[in-house]
Design a protein around this motif. Structure first.
Motif, PDB file in Angstrom:
ATOM      1  N   PRO A 534       0.757  -1.266  -0.013  1.00  0.00           N
ATOM      2  CA  PRO A 534       0.075  -0.074  -0.100  1.00  0.00           C
ATOM      3  C   PRO A 534       0.807   1.331   0.047  1.00  0.00           C
ATOM      4  N   SER A 535       2.248   1.159  -0.566  1.00  0.00           N
ATOM      5  CA  SER A 535       2.989   2.470  -0.096  1.00  0.00           C
ATOM      6  C   SER A 535       2.497   3.437  -0.817  1.00  0.00           C
ATOM      7  N   ALA A 536       2.359   3.371  -1.955  1.00  0.00           N
ATOM      8  CA  ALA A 536       1.748   4.545  -2.821  1.00  0.00           C
ATOM      9  C   ALA A 536       0.592   5.264  -2.465  1.00  0.00           C
ATOM     10  N   VAL A 537      -0.549   4.606  -1.664  1.00  0.00           N
ATOM     11  CA  VAL A 537      -1.759   5.054  -1.175  1.00  0.00           C
ATOM     12  C   VAL A 537      -1.183   5.787   0.183  1.00  0.00           C
ATOM     13  N   TYR A 538      -0.194   5.377   1.069  1.00  0.00           N
ATOM     14  CA  TYR A 538       0.263   5.867   2.084  1.00  0.00           C
ATOM     15  C   TYR A 538       1.036   7.235   1.755  1.00  0.00           C
ATOM     16  N   SER A 539       1.831   7.106   0.753  1.00  0.00           N
ATOM     17  CA  SER A 539       2.498   8.469   0.241  1.00  0.00           C
ATOM     18  C   SER A 539       1.610   9.483   0.157  1.00  0.00           C
ATOM     19  N   LYS A 540       0.495   9.015  -0.704  1.00  0.00           N
ATOM     20  CA  LYS A 540      -0.538  10.000  -0.978  1.00  0.00           C
ATOM     21  C   LYS A 540      -1.069  10.558   0.173  1.00  0.00           C
ATOM     22  N   TRP A 541      -1.559   9.963   1.022  1.00  0.00           N
ATOM     23  CA  TRP A 541      -2.169  10.147   2.468  1.00  0.00           C
ATOM     24  C   TRP A 541      -1.264  11.084   3.646  1.00  0.00           C
ATOM     25  N   ILE A 542      -0.053  10.550   3.389  1.00  0.00           N
ATOM     26  CA  ILE A 542       1.114  11.453   4.149  1.00  0.00           C
ATOM     27  C   ILE A 542       1.052  12.843   3.652  1.00  0.00           C
ATOM     28  N   GLN A 543       0.800  12.948   2.173  1.00  0.00           N
ATOM     29  CA  GLN A 543       0.962  14.505   1.624  1.00  0.00           C
ATOM     30  C   GLN A 543      -0.384  15.203   1.995  1.00  0.00           C
ATOM     31  N   ASP A 544      -1.344  14.399   2.108  1.00  0.00           N
ATOM     32  CA  ASP A 544      -2.893  15.061   2.721  1.00  0.00           C
ATOM     33  C   ASP A 544      -2.584  15.687   4.244  1.00  0.00           C
ATOM     34  N   ILE A 545      -1.649  14.772   5.084  1.00  0.00           N
ATOM     35  CA  ILE A 545      -1.631  15.290   6.600  1.00  0.00           C
ATOM     36  C   ILE A 545      -0.862  16.468   6.169  1.00  0.00           C
ATOM     37  N   ALA A 546       0.213  16.657   5.475  1.00  0.00           N
ATOM     38  CA  ALA A 546       1.026  17.660   5.270  1.00  0.00           C
ATOM     39  C   ALA A 546       0.309  18.885   4.816  1.00  0.00           C
ATOM     40  N   ASP A 547      -0.763  18.554   3.943  1.00  0.00           N
ATOM     41  CA  ASP A 547      -1.552  19.835   3.509  1.00  0.00           C
ATOM     42  C   ASP A 547      -2.372  20.174   4.592  1.00  0.00           C
ATOM     43  N   SER A 576       0.836  10.744  15.442  1.00  0.00           N
ATOM     44  CA  SER A 576       2.164  10.163  15.107  1.00  0.00           C
ATOM     45  C   SER A 576       2.157   9.249  13.776  1.00  0.00           C
ATOM     46  N   ALA A 577       0.910   9.228  13.216  1.00  0.00           N
ATOM     47  CA  ALA A 577       0.839   8.531  12.096  1.00  0.00           C
ATOM     48  C   ALA A 577       1.639   9.317  10.827  1.00  0.00           C
ATOM     49  N   PHE A 578       1.856  10.698  11.147  1.00  0.00           N
ATOM     50  CA  PHE A 578       2.438  11.430  10.093  1.00  0.00           C
ATOM     51  C   PHE A 578       4.129  11.124  10.034  1.00  0.00           C
ATOM     52  N   LEU A 579       4.788  10.568  11.024  1.00  0.00           N
ATOM     53  CA  LEU A 579       5.885  10.236  11.177  1.00  0.00           C
ATOM     54  C   LEU A 579       6.110   8.672  11.301  1.00  0.00           C
ATOM     55  N   LEU A 580       5.279   8.101  11.707  1.00  0.00           N
ATOM     56  CA  LEU A 580       5.281   6.468  11.940  1.00  0.00           C
ATOM     57  C   LEU A 580       5.019   5.829  10.674  1.00  0.00           C
ATOM     58  N   ILE A 581       4.039   6.198   9.701  1.00  0.00           N
ATOM     59  CA  ILE A 581       4.032   5.465   8.599  1.00  0.00           C
ATOM     60  C   ILE A 581       5.029   5.677   7.635  1.00  0.00           C
ATOM     61  N   PRO A 582       5.625   7.024   7.311  1.00  0.00           N
ATOM     62  CA  PRO A 582       6.976   6.786   6.845  1.00  0.00           C
ATOM     63  C   PRO A 582       8.342   6.252   7.351  1.00  0.00           C
ATOM     64  N   TYR A 583       8.094   6.337   8.612  1.00  0.00           N
ATOM     65  CA  TYR A 583       8.932   5.235   9.241  1.00  0.00           C
ATOM     66  C   TYR A 583       9.014   3.819   8.965  1.00  0.00           C
ATOM     67  N   TYR A 584       7.618   3.301   9.086  1.00  0.00           N
ATOM     68  CA  TYR A 584       7.272   1.835   8.431  1.00  0.00           C
ATOM     69  C   TYR A 584       7.862   1.692   6.881  1.00  0.00           C
ATOM     70  N   GLN A 585       7.577   2.827   6.199  1.00  0.00           N
ATOM     71  CA  GLN A 585       8.020   2.736   4.831  1.00  0.00           C
ATOM     72  C   GLN A 585       9.599   2.578   4.751  1.00  0.00           C
ATOM     73  N   TYR A 586      10.356   3.180   5.514  1.00  0.00           N
ATOM     74  CA  TYR A 586      11.677   2.944   5.517  1.00  0.00           C
ATOM     75  C   TYR A 586      12.062   1.593   5.944  1.00  0.00           C
ATOM     76  N   VAL A 587      11.621   1.119   6.793  1.00  0.00           N
ATOM     77  CA  VAL A 587      11.957  -0.096   7.463  1.00  0.00           C
ATOM     78  C   VAL A 587      11.677  -1.302   6.564  1.00  0.00           C
ATOM     79  N   TYR A 588      10.102  -1.220   6.070  1.00  0.00           N
ATOM     80  CA  TYR A 588       9.902  -2.375   5.173  1.00  0.00           C
ATOM     81  C   TYR A 588      10.420  -2.365   3.768  1.00  0.00           C
ATOM     82  N   TYR A 589      10.589  -0.928   3.284  1.00  0.00           N
ATOM     83  CA  TYR A 589      10.655  -1.019   1.871  1.00  0.00           C
ATOM     84  C   TYR A 589      12.216  -0.169   1.697  1.00  0.00           C
ATOM     85  N   GLY A 590      12.661   0.312   2.638  1.00  0.00           N
ATOM     86  CA  GLY A 590      14.211   1.054   2.606  1.00  0.00           C
ATOM     87  C   GLY A 590      13.876   2.438   1.922  1.00  0.00           C
ATOM     88  N   ASP A 591      12.731   2.934   2.019  1.00  0.00           N
ATOM     89  CA  ASP A 591      12.039   4.088   1.242  1.00  0.00           C
ATOM     90  C   ASP A 591      12.489   5.358   2.045  1.00  0.00           C
TER      91      ASP A 591
END
Length: 915
Positions: A534-547, A576-591
């Protein structure tokens, strides 16, 4: 051939007899040690998508995976070729980018670094990889296409039928045009707010549902790119669009004030079709004042209430070239929505499955209830024949009242309490008469198991109403199963809950709210990452949070939001979803992309928490929501998330070479840790805070217990579980901490005992009550389609199958495999398609012997901990492990033998350690 034999080996190892084991193991060893099979370079992705259209990242990320049947195989170097034609994909000829040979074992994702890419640029690419022997292997060709990168690229104008945002009907818009040559290629770039369906020459374009993705519309609006080449023809053509209200124009009065959203306006359209002819000419067809508009058969549509469709109002051929639109009105040029126009770079919402009813009842004469046997997100497809004007209604819900009718009381409350006359989750179809008619709503979706049908002419059968399950079309990534059927049913319910709540954003529930609750999202994100991609969906939603972030760093509890959720419903445990989900993207995908893109916003949020902290302690917003009995107040969980968020910012700073920031936030995290211990730890008892399961497991899981206190705190946690008769007694936060904290500290036996319970409170009790999705409360009194308790399914992968990422080597470059034989389990199997390839952990116990069939992807290694107490007892492939290539002994630790294992397929066995 070799790969297929390897697969047979795995199947044999799981189900074969001991008599065949030695022969088959010998064959497997010969294959893995001596056979030469080409490495395969596959799964090419651009911006986390396969062959995407409409990319607006100026330096797209390019990634690939590797597989081989040879043990210890690895990439030693790579080369990326990008060209404007597929014929140009050769070293020295790629006109857009030739990276040259880059020596690297670690890299399987890179940023495009070639000629700057302009709007509409078509890119073909491939990867060349050198293996450990220096052989070169090439991928198949991938492709991507850039979108419209500059505002000046848009020649189209925003148009609509009306500016009255109280109109509930869906408008039709159309235009005819003539093509005087053979079409080489054509694209449609389209944003229809709130939702749209696009037609060309009478045919629907694509299979997306509920496009475009939901955003904070006055800050960001997504456009979709379609390849329309094959839908155009020489001569007369016509384009047609239907617009739905969606989230852009919510007419309902609700608890979340959507009717007062600052962006709210009547539906509008921006459409630009760019056509290239074979002779090199170019033509652009845009939305403008020449378009015509009319009312559609959809006389009412809202996201919460559903649709009313009057088939008598259909205009046959309205989206075809020769339709007479002389009675239609001219479309209006309307005000733009003011948000940044961005490409929709995530999987669309699509149909997953269609179900027929498990049973049909008639609780009242002429009222039929279709039971589909499971909760799902989507809508119903009606198939009916009858007189014109017959009105058939379909009311959706997840429960039945005692009289057998659909009961919406628990899910409709936050809409109907503002106006009891408001519809909720109800579709109405009015027949045109004649032949059989099929219909389903376009611009709403529902969460349901049951559909109550009224007005049906005659007696319906199972073909009369079918359920359509749809969600964001994320690829499948993993599968878990074990010998305990209850856990398998919990896993299935968790995954169904996850998909049902992935609708372009992660939501809490698909019926009552449909809101992007941030806490629910991060609690379920590891469940999502193990089972899907689901990483691309999360990336879109993290941008939503930033907005949505306010200048001082504050965040709301739901994203997107009309403005609701800044004063209540937020706080670190949610934000903390704003930081945790990108952290999980880093851990799981190296992104690291979200770290790069949002680093300043992450800092601003942590600095906001610092401004609200008192002596290092934070107390903002929600606590451990929906506990069974014991309530744990917010300060302990808030402060733990404050600590974790600060550590994530320090990590991001280090990855981005911001050394001063890294030192600052590392020091701040250390200060928060000390403040946490001072405030919440009671040295005289070894308890944290009130000694609840949540408080104790929070301190352990978040890494806030001093090493010398761990054993005592763990003992207290086990005692707290025992006091609850080995049941969970937490809310949604503690439910994630508890099982993980116990496993990480050597008490998977206790965690399993909790997970396998069948009485209240437990996940198993829900299943025993007939649940097919996870519930909002342990007692089941509210929603029965929430995902916030779903991390147990990620725990199945991590604890029972034993597959764990290594945060120090992200993207599963290195990982851990630590299977646990606990309780009544006799086998467990997990397959996980990681960022670097498929991982398999498949164990079983047969007559006291532990057997593990393991697969480690190319270019990775795994630390494997086997429940076999002595090195001399461990065998691999049927012979002593010391003779096995690829498995290096590390240590014996706590009755387990530990190895560092290189890539390849392995078959470990030995007597199961007893405790």
């Amino acid at each position: 051939m070799c790969a297929s034999i390897e697969m047979r080996f795995f199947k044999f190892f799981s189900i074969g007899t001991l008599a065949h084991k030695a022969v088959f193991a010998m064959l497997f060893l010969l294959l893995s040690a001596g056979a030469v099979e080409a490495m395969t370079v596959f799964a090419l992705q651009c911006e986390q998508l396969e062959n995407p259209l409409g990319i607006d990242a100026d330096r797209p990320r390019l990634s690939w995976k590797l597989e081989s049947n040879q043990r210890g195989q690895k990439q030693t170097a790579y080369e990326i070729l990008v060209a404007s034609t597929e014929r140009g994909l050769h070293p020295g000829q790629a006109d857009l980018w030739d990276s040259g040979k880059v020596v690297s074992e670690d890299t399987t994702e890179v940023y495009y670094s070639g000629t700057p890419l302009g709007s509409r640029r078509r890119c073909f690419w491939k990867v060349r990889v050198w293996d450990r022997e220096g052989r070169v292997h090439e991928s198949k060709t991938g492709r991507w296409e850039m979108g419209l990168l500059q505002p000046s690229d848009w020649e189209a104008k925003w148009i609509g039928r009306t500016t009255n945002d109280n109109v509930a009907a869906a408008p039709l818009l159309r235009r005819s045009f003539v093509l005087d040559g053979k079409v080489k290629q054509a694209r449609a770039y389209i944003c229809g707010l709130g939702y749209f369906e696009l037609y060309l020459n009478g045919k629907r374009v694509g299979d997306h549902l509920l496009d475009p993705g939901y955003t904070r519309y006055d800050r960001r609006d997504l456009y979709v790119t379609h390849d329309i080449t094959d839908l155009l023809k020489h001569g007369s053509n016509a384009v047609g669009v239907i617009l739905g209200n969606g989230w852009y124009n919510v007419l309902n009065k609700t608890a979340w004030n959507w009717d007062k959203a600052p962006w709210r306006a009547a539906p509008k359209l921006l459409c630009q079709m760019e056509i290239e002819f074979e002779d090199g000419r170019r033509m652009v067809v845009t939305s403008d004042g020449t378009w015509k508009t009319s009312e559609s058969p959809i006389t009412y549509n809202t996201i919460y209430s559903g649709e009313i469709y009057d088939a008598r109002r259909e205009q046959a051929g309205w989206n075809t070239p020769h339709f007479d639109d002389s009675a239609w009105l001219q479309a209006l040029l309307v005000e733009p929505p003011h948000g940044t126009i961005s490409a929709q770079m995530m999987p669309p919402i699509c149909v997953d499955q269609t179900f027929e009813a498990a049973r049909i009842s008639e609780p009242k004469p002429g009222v039929f209830v279709f039971d589909f046997g499971q909760n799902l997100s989507g809508n119903a497809q009606l198939s009916v024949q009858g007189p014109a004007g017959t009105e058939v209604s379909m009311k959706y819900g997840e429960r039945l009242a005692t009289n057998g009718l659909v009961d919406q009381a628990a899910i409709a409350q936050h809409v109907v309490r503002f106006d009891a006359k408001q519809r909720f989750q109800k579709d109405t179809y009015i027949l045109k008469g004649g032949a059989r008619e099929k219909w389903s709503s376009r611009f709403a979706y529902d969460g349901f198991r049951y559909v109550e049908v009224r007005g049906f002419p005659g007696k319906p059968d199972k073909d009369s109403v079918r359920a359509i399950f749809f969600h964001s079309d994320v690829p499948k990534a993993g599968h878990f199963e074990c010998s305990n059927p209850l856990l398998n049913r919990i896993a299935a319910a968790a995954q169904r809950s996850y998909l049902g709540n992935l609708q372009g954003i992660p939501t809490d529930c698909p019926h009552r709210e449909k809101n992007g609750w941030t806490g629910d999202a991060h609690l379920a994100s590891e469940l999502g990452m193990f089972n899907f991609f689901p990483s691309a969906v999360y990336s879109k939603w993290i941008q939503d949070i930033a907005d949505e972030q306010q200048p001082d760093g504050k965040l709301p509890g739901i994203v997107p939001t009309s403005g609701w959720g800044y004063a209540w419903g937020n706080g670190p445990a949610w934000d903390s979803a704003f930081l945790l989900i990108p952290y999980y993207q880093y851990v799981y995908y190296g992104d690291t992309e979200e770290f790069r893109r949002h680093y300043s916003s992450f800092k601003r949020y942590v600095d906001y928490l610092t401004s609200r902290a008192q002596d290092g302690i934070v107390n903002i917003g929600l606590n451990d929501w929906a506990p069974f009995k014991t309530k744990t107040e917010a300060p302990i969980t808030d402060t733990a998330y404050y600590y974790i968020d600060t550590k994530i910012v320090a990590l991001a700073a280090g990855l981005l070479d911001k050394e001063e920031d890294q030192r600052h936030y590392e020091e701040q995290a250390a200060n928060i840790r000390r403040a946490f211990g001072k405030r919440f730890y009671h040295p005289e008892t070894g308890l944290y805070d009130i000694g609840s399961q949540t408080a104790l497991s929070c301190a352990l899981y978040q890494g806030l217990v001093e090493p010398e206190n761990k054993e005592r705190v763990l003992s207290n946690l086990v005692a707290a579980v025992a006091k609850a008769n080995w049941h969970v007694d937490t809310g949604i936060l503690g439910a994630k901490y508890l099982l993980n904290a116990l496993t990480e500290n050597g008490r998977t036996d206790v965690a399993y005992r909790i997970a396998a319970q069948k009485d209240l409170p437990s996940w198993g009790w829900w299943i025993e009550q007939g649940a097919t999705t996870l519930w909002e409360e342990w007692g089941g009194g509210s929603s029965r389609f929430h995902v916030m308790y779903g991390d147990i399914d990620a725990w199945f992968y991590k604890a029972l199958a034993g597959i764990n990422p290594d945060p120090a080597s992200p993207g599963f470059k290195h990982f851990f495999v630590t299977p646990h034989v606990v309780g009544d389990l006799t086998w467990a199997r997990a397959e996980y398609n990681s960022a670097r390839g498929e991982i398999v952990s498949d164990w079983k116990v047969v007559n006291g012997e532990f057997r593990l069939a393991l697969r480690v992807p190319v270019n990775t290694s795994a630390t494997v901990s086997l429940p076999i107490s002595q090195l001399a007892q461990v065998r691999e492939g049927g012979r002593p492990v010391a003779k096995s290539a690829g498995a290096a002994f590390l240590r014996v630790d706590g009755g387990r033998t530990v190895f560092l294992v290189s890539s390849g397929a392995y078959a470990f066995s030995g007597p199961l350690a007893t405790h």
